[in-house]
Design a protein around this motif. Structure first.
Motif, PDB file in Angstrom:
ATOM      1  N   LEU A 181      67.435 -53.079 113.768  1.00 56.74           N
ATOM      2  CA  LEU A 181      67.263 -52.562 115.134  1.00 56.74           C
ATOM      3  C   LEU A 181      68.556 -52.659 115.943  1.00 56.74           C
ATOM      4  O   LEU A 181      68.537 -52.602 117.175  1.00 56.74           O
ATOM      5  CB  LEU A 181      66.138 -53.330 115.845  1.00 56.74           C
ATOM      6  N   SER A 182      69.681 -52.807 115.232  1.00 57.75           N
ATOM      7  CA  SER A 182      70.984 -52.868 115.913  1.00 57.75           C
ATOM      8  C   SER A 182      71.240 -51.577 116.692  1.00 57.75           C
ATOM      9  O   SER A 182      70.830 -50.492 116.262  1.00 57.75           O
ATOM     10  CB  SER A 182      72.107 -53.020 114.872  1.00 57.75           C
ATOM     11  N   LEU A 183      71.946 -51.730 117.785  1.00 53.70           N
ATOM     12  CA  LEU A 183      72.461 -50.625 118.610  1.00 53.70           C
ATOM     13  C   LEU A 183      71.398 -49.800 119.352  1.00 53.70           C
ATOM     14  O   LEU A 183      71.717 -48.746 119.901  1.00 53.70           O
ATOM     15  CB  LEU A 183      73.360 -49.694 117.779  1.00 53.70           C
ATOM     16  N   ILE A 184      70.160 -50.273 119.376  1.00 50.76           N
ATOM     17  CA  ILE A 184      69.181 -49.579 120.233  1.00 50.76           C
ATOM     18  C   ILE A 184      69.516 -49.961 121.682  1.00 50.76           C
ATOM     19  O   ILE A 184      69.655 -51.134 121.997  1.00 50.76           O
ATOM     20  CB  ILE A 184      67.729 -49.981 119.880  1.00 50.76           C
ATOM     21  N   PRO A 185      69.671 -48.958 122.565  1.00 52.52           N
ATOM     22  CA  PRO A 185      69.995 -49.293 123.962  1.00 52.52           C
ATOM     23  C   PRO A 185      68.811 -49.979 124.659  1.00 52.52           C
ATOM     24  O   PRO A 185      67.709 -50.015 124.120  1.00 52.52           O
ATOM     25  CB  PRO A 185      70.270 -47.931 124.597  1.00 52.52           C
TER      26      PRO A 185
ATOM     27  N   MET B 166      57.366 -52.596 125.200  1.00 49.97           N
ATOM     28  CA  MET B 166      56.706 -51.447 125.837  1.00 49.97           C
ATOM     29  C   MET B 166      56.322 -50.398 124.802  1.00 49.97           C
ATOM     30  O   MET B 166      55.183 -49.956 124.737  1.00 49.97           O
ATOM     31  CB  MET B 166      57.636 -50.764 126.860  1.00 49.97           C
ATOM     32  N   GLN B 167      57.302 -49.999 123.987  1.00 47.90           N
ATOM     33  CA  GLN B 167      56.978 -48.965 122.993  1.00 47.90           C
ATOM     34  C   GLN B 167      57.197 -49.505 121.581  1.00 47.90           C
ATOM     35  O   GLN B 167      57.403 -48.747 120.659  1.00 47.90           O
ATOM     36  CB  GLN B 167      57.750 -47.673 123.241  1.00 47.90           C
ATOM     37  N   ASN B 168      57.163 -50.866 121.433  1.00 48.98           N
ATOM     38  CA  ASN B 168      57.303 -51.435 120.100  1.00 48.98           C
ATOM     39  C   ASN B 168      58.503 -50.792 119.414  1.00 48.98           C
ATOM     40  O   ASN B 168      58.375 -50.101 118.407  1.00 48.98           O
ATOM     41  CB  ASN B 168      55.993 -51.187 119.317  1.00 48.98           C
ATOM     42  N   ILE B 169      59.689 -51.003 119.993  1.00 48.24           N
ATOM     43  CA  ILE B 169      60.871 -50.263 119.530  1.00 48.24           C
ATOM     44  C   ILE B 169      61.039 -50.396 118.012  1.00 48.24           C
ATOM     45  O   ILE B 169      60.740 -51.442 117.428  1.00 48.24           O
ATOM     46  CB  ILE B 169      62.181 -50.681 120.247  1.00 48.24           C
ATOM     47  N   GLY B 170      61.496 -49.337 117.420  1.00 45.54           N
ATOM     48  CA  GLY B 170      61.602 -49.313 115.970  1.00 45.54           C
ATOM     49  C   GLY B 170      62.730 -48.423 115.503  1.00 45.54           C
ATOM     50  O   GLY B 170      63.142 -47.494 116.201  1.00 45.54           O
ATOM     51  N   ALA B 171      63.242 -48.749 114.322  1.00 50.03           N
ATOM     52  CA  ALA B 171      64.266 -47.913 113.686  1.00 50.03           C
ATOM     53  C   ALA B 171      64.488 -48.434 112.269  1.00 50.03           C
ATOM     54  O   ALA B 171      64.332 -49.634 112.015  1.00 50.03           O
ATOM     55  CB  ALA B 171      65.586 -47.975 114.467  1.00 50.03           C
ATOM     56  N   TYR B 172      64.810 -47.543 111.381  1.00 49.65           N
ATOM     57  CA  TYR B 172      65.209 -47.904 110.015  1.00 49.65           C
ATOM     58  C   TYR B 172      64.244 -48.883 109.339  1.00 49.65           C
ATOM     59  O   TYR B 172      64.643 -49.893 108.768  1.00 49.65           O
ATOM     60  CB  TYR B 172      66.665 -48.405 109.994  1.00 49.65           C
TER      61      TYR B 172
END
Ligand SMILES: Cc1cc2nc3c(=O)[nH]c(=O)nc-3n(C[C@H](O)[C@H](O)[C@H](O)COP(=O)(O)OP(=O)(O)OC[C@H]3O[C@@H](n4cnc5c(N)ncnc54)[C@H](O)[C@@H]3O)c2cc1C
Length: 337
Positions: A110-114, A122-128
């Motif tokens: 989750l690196s580099l998510i602003p 809030m939106q259960n941030i996700g990536a990769y």
């Protein structure tokens, strides 16, 4: 407390709108005082983190509160597990870097998510291949009705794809004050299977990646394909990837043989970027607004002079054309204010 305050530096789209009142808070007492002010004046409230997931469509006739609570604490649980708590105003990427520096694993994908830590649930941030729900323990919130502090554990947050209770029935009812994550200290789970991570690691000449290597690979990939909001205003993916019934997907597959889909039971997740691209939007500009030339899912403030309404209308045109061509209704991921 500031009056008629420009929110341009506080939203990554770079939209010029003003808030009737604006204040920055650094602790719960200041937050309660600000809430008391808005109560006495009967003003609506807008909470601001990093402003990277909002589209401001008009001047805000209320009190904008920038959440600037800072601090990170640690609690060792077992030989391989640490609990890390970060206050809402900590920058997300700096927090991930702090964890990696201490060799704590779980957030590297989750690196580099602003944005800020307080907004991550809030939106259960996700990536990769990772979402915060994978390492989330709980968050401390202020209940705006009772002004009492409450704890929301994993179950209570009802995390789903880019969703949580805070975007549904809890919307506007709580301020997230701090978030606790459970991270690994040595037996890290390395996730390389998603997206271009594996090929990026190969390019970097790495065979047995550490969590720090995964972070570097993710940062390289993100920098190569996502526009930097400091250079061109945007809020990342504007739409969610829609999930449709398998039967609908099979019917579409007959007509559009290249359609991509990720099945999950009798549902299929379809990449919104592909649908948008097929409708001819990739790189297309209308007035001050465009769909990014490398990633059609990202809407950009192309000239720097776009209004929130122009961006909203542009997004509506995209929704309409995807609906017409594929019969799929795209949902906006960005919070419209
Ligand atoms: C270039 C780019 C790439 C991105 N990539 C990703 C990605 O890979 N994955 C992903 O999931 N997201 C991504 N995003 C979206 C965004 O970074 C995340 O949603 C992030 O968590 C938003 O944080 P923020 O602090 O900027 O939120 P803000 O935009 O400040 O706020 C978002 C909403 O939450 C409310 N809010 C803010 N803080 C709090 C709080 N403490 N308590 C209660 N409500 C609050 C606000 O009022 C608003 O409604 C990307 C955005 C950009 C610009």
């Amino acid at each position: 407390m500031y009056e008629n305050f420009s929110l341009k530096p506080y939203n990554t789209f770079g939209i010029e709108v003003s808030a009737k009142y604006f204040t920055e808070i650094t602790n719960t007492e200041e937050l309660k005082n600000a809430l008391n002010f808005s109560d006495v004046q009967t003003l609506p409230i807008l909470f601001l983190g990093g402003g990277s997931n909002i589209l401001l469509t008009q001047d805000f006739d209320g009190l904008a509160i920038k959440l600037d609570l800072k601090g990170i604490t640690e609690e060792n649980r077992t030989e391989n597990e640490v609990l890390i708590t970060a206050k809402a105003g900590e920058n997300w990427h700096n927090f991930v870097m702090y964890c990696l520096k201490n060799n704590y694993g779980g957030l590297e994908n989750l690196s580099l998510i602003p944005g800020n830590v307080g907004t991550s649930p809030m939106q259960n941030i996700g990536a990769y291949g990772t979402e915060i729900k994978d390492v989330f323990v709980n968050c401390k919130v202020l209940n705006l009705e009772t002004l009492g502090i409450e704890n929301f554990d994993l179950e209570k947050c009802r995390f789903a794809y880019r969703d949580s209770i805070f975007k549904q029935e809890g919307k506007g009812k709580y301020v997230i004050l701090e978030v606790t994550f459970k991270l690994t200290k040595k037996d890290h789970i390395i996730k390389t299977e998603y997206g271009a991570i594996q090929s990026e690691l190969e390019k970097m000449g790495i065979q047995n990646p550490t969590i720090q290597d995964i972070s570097k690979a993710v940062i390289h990939i993100r920098q190569s394909k996502l526009p930097d909001p400091k250079i061109i205003g945007n809020a990342g993916s504007f739409f969610k990837n829609p999930t449709i019934p398998l039967v609908q997907f099979e019917v579409l597959k007959q007509k559009f043989e290249n359609i991509q889909g990720y099945p999950n039971g009798n549902q299929v997740k379809v990449p919104a970027g592909w649908l948008i691209e097929q409708c001819g939007w990739k790189g297309k500009q209308i007035g001050n607004v465009a769909s990014h030339q490398l990633q059609s899912l990202v809407i950009v403030n192309a000239t720097g002079n776009a209004t929130g309404k122009e961006i909203f209308d542009f997004s509506t045109m995209i929704i309409d054309s995807v609906k017409e061509k594929f019969g799929i209704e795209l949902e906006r991921e960005v919070n419209i204010i």
